[in-house]
Design an enzyme around this catalytic site. Sequence first.
Site, PDB file in Angstrom:
ATOM      1  N   ARG A  47      25.152  65.668   7.313  1.00 32.53           N
ATOM      2  CA  ARG A  47      25.940  65.049   7.454  1.00 32.53           C
ATOM      3  C   ARG A  47      26.394  65.790   8.579  1.00 32.53           C
ATOM      4  O   ARG A  47      27.962  64.668   9.433  1.00 32.53           O
ATOM      5  CB  ARG A  47      27.218  65.335   6.205  1.00 32.53           C
ATOM      6  CG  ARG A  47      26.777  63.998   5.044  1.00 32.53           C
ATOM      7  CD  ARG A  47      27.946  63.524   4.162  1.00 32.53           C
ATOM      8  NE  ARG A  47      29.625  64.758   4.195  1.00 32.53           N
ATOM      9  CZ  ARG A  47      29.723  65.343   3.312  1.00 32.53           C
ATOM     10  NH1 ARG A  47      28.653  65.242   2.172  1.00 32.53           N
ATOM     11  NH2 ARG A  47      30.825  65.858   3.377  1.00 32.53           N
TER      12      ARG A  47
ATOM     13  N   PRO B 140      33.224  54.690   7.786  1.00 35.66           N
ATOM     14  CA  PRO B 140      33.091  55.340   8.806  1.00 35.66           C
ATOM     15  C   PRO B 140      33.265  56.332   8.375  1.00 35.66           C
ATOM     16  O   PRO B 140      33.671  56.888   7.559  1.00 35.66           O
ATOM     17  CB  PRO B 140      33.781  54.859  10.024  1.00 35.66           C
ATOM     18  CG  PRO B 140      34.798  54.283   9.525  1.00 35.66           C
ATOM     19  CD  PRO B 140      34.652  53.806   8.567  1.00 35.66           C
ATOM     20  N   GLU B 141      32.328  57.505   8.977  1.00 30.07           N
ATOM     21  CA  GLU B 141      32.236  59.134   8.934  1.00 30.07           C
ATOM     22  C   GLU B 141      33.295  59.753   9.536  1.00 30.07           C
ATOM     23  O   GLU B 141      33.788  59.253  10.730  1.00 30.07           O
ATOM     24  CB  GLU B 141      30.888  59.746   9.145  1.00 30.07           C
ATOM     25  CG  GLU B 141      30.702  61.247   9.208  1.00 30.07           C
ATOM     26  CD  GLU B 141      29.982  61.868   9.171  1.00 30.07           C
ATOM     27  OE1 GLU B 141      29.545  62.986   9.753  1.00 30.07           O
ATOM     28  OE2 GLU B 141      28.731  60.897   9.861  1.00 30.07           O
ATOM     29  N   ARG B 142      34.393  60.067   8.801  1.00 33.54           N
ATOM     30  CA  ARG B 142      35.154  61.148   9.435  1.00 33.54           C
ATOM     31  C   ARG B 142      35.216  62.352   9.807  1.00 33.54           C
ATOM     32  O   ARG B 142      33.727  62.444   9.497  1.00 33.54           O
ATOM     33  CB  ARG B 142      36.764  61.019   8.338  1.00 33.54           C
ATOM     34  CG  ARG B 142      36.924  59.987   8.375  1.00 33.54           C
ATOM     35  CD  ARG B 142      36.353  58.651   7.613  1.00 33.54           C
ATOM     36  NE  ARG B 142      37.672  58.007   7.651  1.00 33.54           N
ATOM     37  CZ  ARG B 142      37.776  56.858   7.152  1.00 33.54           C
ATOM     38  NH1 ARG B 142      36.169  56.478   7.189  1.00 33.54           N
ATOM     39  NH2 ARG B 142      38.993  55.828   6.770  1.00 33.54           N
TER      40      ARG B 142
ATOM     41  N   LEU C 118      28.205  54.708   8.994  1.00 26.99           N
ATOM     42  CA  LEU C 118      27.653  54.785  10.330  1.00 26.99           C
ATOM     43  C   LEU C 118      28.552  56.651  10.429  1.00 26.99           C
ATOM     44  O   LEU C 118      29.623  56.562  10.295  1.00 26.99           O
ATOM     45  CB  LEU C 118      29.184  54.098  10.728  1.00 26.99           C
ATOM     46  CG  LEU C 118      28.977  53.992  13.006  1.00 26.99           C
ATOM     47  CD1 LEU C 118      28.652  52.738  13.286  1.00 26.99           C
ATOM     48  CD2 LEU C 118      29.664  55.131  13.173  1.00 26.99           C
TER      49      LEU C 118
END
Length: 566
Positions: A182, A345-347, A310
């Site tokens: 990740r 979306p990924e933080r 994303l």
Amino acid sequence: MPATHTIPIPVGPPTGTVIKNGVEQQAQLVDRRQGQIYVHYVNYDKRMDEWIPEANFMPSATDPHPSRKRKRSSEDPDEGPSTPEDFSAEETGVERTMVVSEEDYDLEHHKKITAQRNFDKVQFGDWLIRTWYFSPYPLMENEDPDLLANSSNALNGHTHSNPASSAASPAPKVPGRTGTARSHARVLDLFAGGLNRTVVSTLWVCEFCFKYMGDPALYELHKLRCTYTHPPGRKVYQRGAHIIWEVDGAVQKLYCQNVALFGKLFIDVKTLFFDCDNFLFYMMTDATSKKDHVKGFFSKEKLSYDDYNLACIITLPPFQRQGFGMLMIEFSYELCRRAGKVGTPERPLSDLGLRGYLAYWVGTLIRFFRRVLQALPPGYSMMTSKAILPDLRSPSRELEDDGTPSVVNGHGHDSVTPSNGVVRRKKRAKGWDGEVTDLSIFSASDTDAEFLSSCRTYEMRANKNGSATVDVVLRCTLRDIAKATNLRLDDATFALHEIGLLALRLATEDVEELRRTLKAEQDAGSDAIVDNTNKFVFISRTTVERVAKERNVKDVPCMEVEYCID
């Protein structure tokens, strides 16, 4: 025993002021070179950092830098004896240090490496683009191989608390070596060549295969030999000249590594690593002549336990504000919808990323409210009925024998029906010129139908002249809205709060009327919730249209589902 490191106690960089565009701005000094300094503007993103003439920098009188430590006055006999802490390192010859853990040391080392850009510009096709951030490109053919070691040693300046490891003189610790999937692109700093590049300030990158070079002559030679005309993947979306290609990081490893390195020049909050096997890259191209030119890309994990749709997204600076970013965001949500998930979306999100996603969330919600807060279905300007009231919930679109819309079931939009009875599909122009403006194709989806059947009611109020006014009323929760729009609850709530729609509380008399209505529905067997009616907000169609105008919301999305390729 866990490894530790002894490092100098960090002190903030020298601060001062710079006159920029006629305005005095606070800045921090990051680096120096002949007659110039590299400054970071306080409270601004790092992409605004730049080299300026040293004479333009005015040091601050309250600068806490070590060189400005106060000196003890020899004329004050009342004070006690001097201690090493009362003097700077230059005066005592003793450097103040501290012991930190391996993780903290890695973080500090990584901050030093990425503090400034290692390339000023990048030549990408016909565009010479100013870079925004540091990217860990390896050393080029025309660079000194000893530069990496010298730069790393200059950045480290550490000693190991473990004597055995200190005697062995190990290589510098590589931050992010143990990054998870990740962490998308934690880089091996071993490859971060040219930390202090002075000769090569421009990078040349092929716009088709993303091979990078530090010599313009090699770049021109490569352009003659490059066989790529489009990204090495499969088409997953094509509408006119706009195409999205899916590239597997496990299959096209070198290509995806080069794309990740290039993207890092314009992405700061995400870090890259060279193992791209767990990622899919979606390249957005615009076809001209016989080649497809990349306008931007985004990447996503093949398997995300947090349902991230994303990981990284970038629209190249020359092509921003043209709708490419919104198209990629909409496509990422379509991928998630087809997988039966509600993605996000990924933080963390960058400032530009947050702006783009907020525009998408607001646009999705506004278009949804427009669909459901109207009495007639999309595309219908009038409905007539004989003897009975028309069914507003599910109007029929059957045609009469002569091919005209049914009088009983309503007059809809004009349809193009030739004499042979076969409806012809209109030809669409390439690119954005083929954008659909017929709102009838965005009629209620299956999700909308489920939402409307449970949440929407029609209220008909009699007028004095015998006519009636029909109002559409929705009673639902934020969770219902998020489900109907395929957005995460926190994303939908954040967007509604940003546009002020969560602040429109009902008046006291309206709350009481709503309480009585819900109580009546509950007595009739409905599952309406009567309690907590003071937490209800009021959203009208007028308010929706006002927000749509203020936010410049488009009537239709950039992406059309019918052009997705399975």
